[in-house]
Scaffold this motif. Structure first.
Motif, PDB file in Angstrom:
ATOM      1  N   MET A  10       0.832  -1.207   0.000  1.00 59.43           N
ATOM      2  CA  MET A  10       0.000   0.000   0.000  1.00 59.43           C
ATOM      3  C   MET A  10       0.867   1.259   0.000  1.00 59.43           C
ATOM      4  O   MET A  10       0.541   2.245  -0.662  1.00 59.43           O
ATOM      5  N   ALA A  11       1.981   1.234   0.721  1.00 57.97           N
ATOM      6  CA  ALA A  11       2.897   2.375   0.727  1.00 57.97           C
ATOM      7  C   ALA A  11       3.508   2.564  -0.655  1.00 57.97           C
ATOM      8  O   ALA A  11       3.705   3.704  -1.094  1.00 57.97           O
ATOM      9  N   LEU A  12       3.794   1.476  -1.333  1.00 64.62           N
ATOM     10  CA  LEU A  12       4.332   1.556  -2.693  1.00 64.62           C
ATOM     11  C   LEU A  12       3.323   2.214  -3.627  1.00 64.62           C
ATOM     12  O   LEU A  12       3.659   3.140  -4.379  1.00 64.62           O
TER      13      LEU A  12
ATOM     14  N   TYR B 241       3.694   1.300   7.005  1.00 59.11           N
ATOM     15  CA  TYR B 241       3.138   2.168   5.966  1.00 59.11           C
ATOM     16  C   TYR B 241       3.634   3.600   6.156  1.00 59.11           C
ATOM     17  O   TYR B 241       4.088   4.246   5.212  1.00 59.11           O
ATOM     18  N   LEU B 242       3.563   4.081   7.369  1.00 58.33           N
ATOM     19  CA  LEU B 242       3.975   5.445   7.690  1.00 58.33           C
ATOM     20  C   LEU B 242       5.459   5.664   7.402  1.00 58.33           C
ATOM     21  O   LEU B 242       5.847   6.687   6.845  1.00 58.33           O
ATOM     22  N   ILE B 243       6.278   4.688   7.729  1.00 58.57           N
ATOM     23  CA  ILE B 243       7.723   4.810   7.548  1.00 58.57           C
ATOM     24  C   ILE B 243       8.131   4.706   6.083  1.00 58.57           C
ATOM     25  O   ILE B 243       9.016   5.421   5.626  1.00 58.57           O
ATOM     26  N   MET B 244       7.489   3.842   5.323  1.00 59.38           N
ATOM     27  CA  MET B 244       7.952   3.540   3.968  1.00 59.38           C
ATOM     28  C   MET B 244       7.360   4.423   2.870  1.00 59.38           C
ATOM     29  O   MET B 244       7.936   4.529   1.803  1.00 59.38           O
ATOM     30  N   ARG B 245       6.235   5.059   3.095  1.00 55.49           N
ATOM     31  CA  ARG B 245       5.595   5.820   2.025  1.00 55.49           C
ATOM     32  C   ARG B 245       6.455   6.984   1.530  1.00 55.49           C
ATOM     33  O   ARG B 245       6.567   7.215   0.326  1.00 55.49           O
TER      34      ARG B 245
END
Length: 116
Positions: free
Chosen positions: A15-17, A92-96
């Motif tokens: 989802m972050a991708l 998600y928060l870290i990778m987006r």
């Protein structure tokens, strides 16, 4: 049930991708940076992140309910919330943001190679 420690962060990464590439295409600032430095956009950005990860959060909740009933025979709400936050929303928060930066770099590099 240890597969939940792999499945939930992988789904959050996917989802972050998706959202990081979308941010790069629209030219938005990195997600975490918007949350930390723009108080006016903070609420909308957090809502957008939760909306984007709703499926993962629900999947994590279902997996946590099943796990807790199998192992403990009961359901602990705060433990479930902590696990879901750590395994789903935090990745998600870290990778987006880094994904958005990489996508922006990749698109600018690809655009520089094309002849005009």
């Amino acid at each position: 049930m240890t597969f939940r420690f792999f499945l939930q962060p992988i789904m959050a990464l996917l989802m972050a991708l998706r959202d990081g590439v979308k941010d790069a295409k629209t030219g938005q600032s990195p997600y975490f940076w918007r949350i930390v430095n723009n108080p006016g956009e903070r609420r909308a950005a957090l809502h957008e992140g939760i909306k984007s990860t709703t499926r993962i959060l629900v999947l994590g909740l279902v997996m946590e309910i099943i796990y807790q009933y199998k192992v403990f025979g009961t359901f602990h709400v705060l433990e479930a919330v902590n696990i879901i936050f750590i395994l789903c929303f935090l990745p998600y928060l870290i990778m987006r943001g880094p994904i958005a930066r990489l996508a922006r770099w990749w698109m600018s590099r690809d655009g520089a190679k094309r002849p005009t």
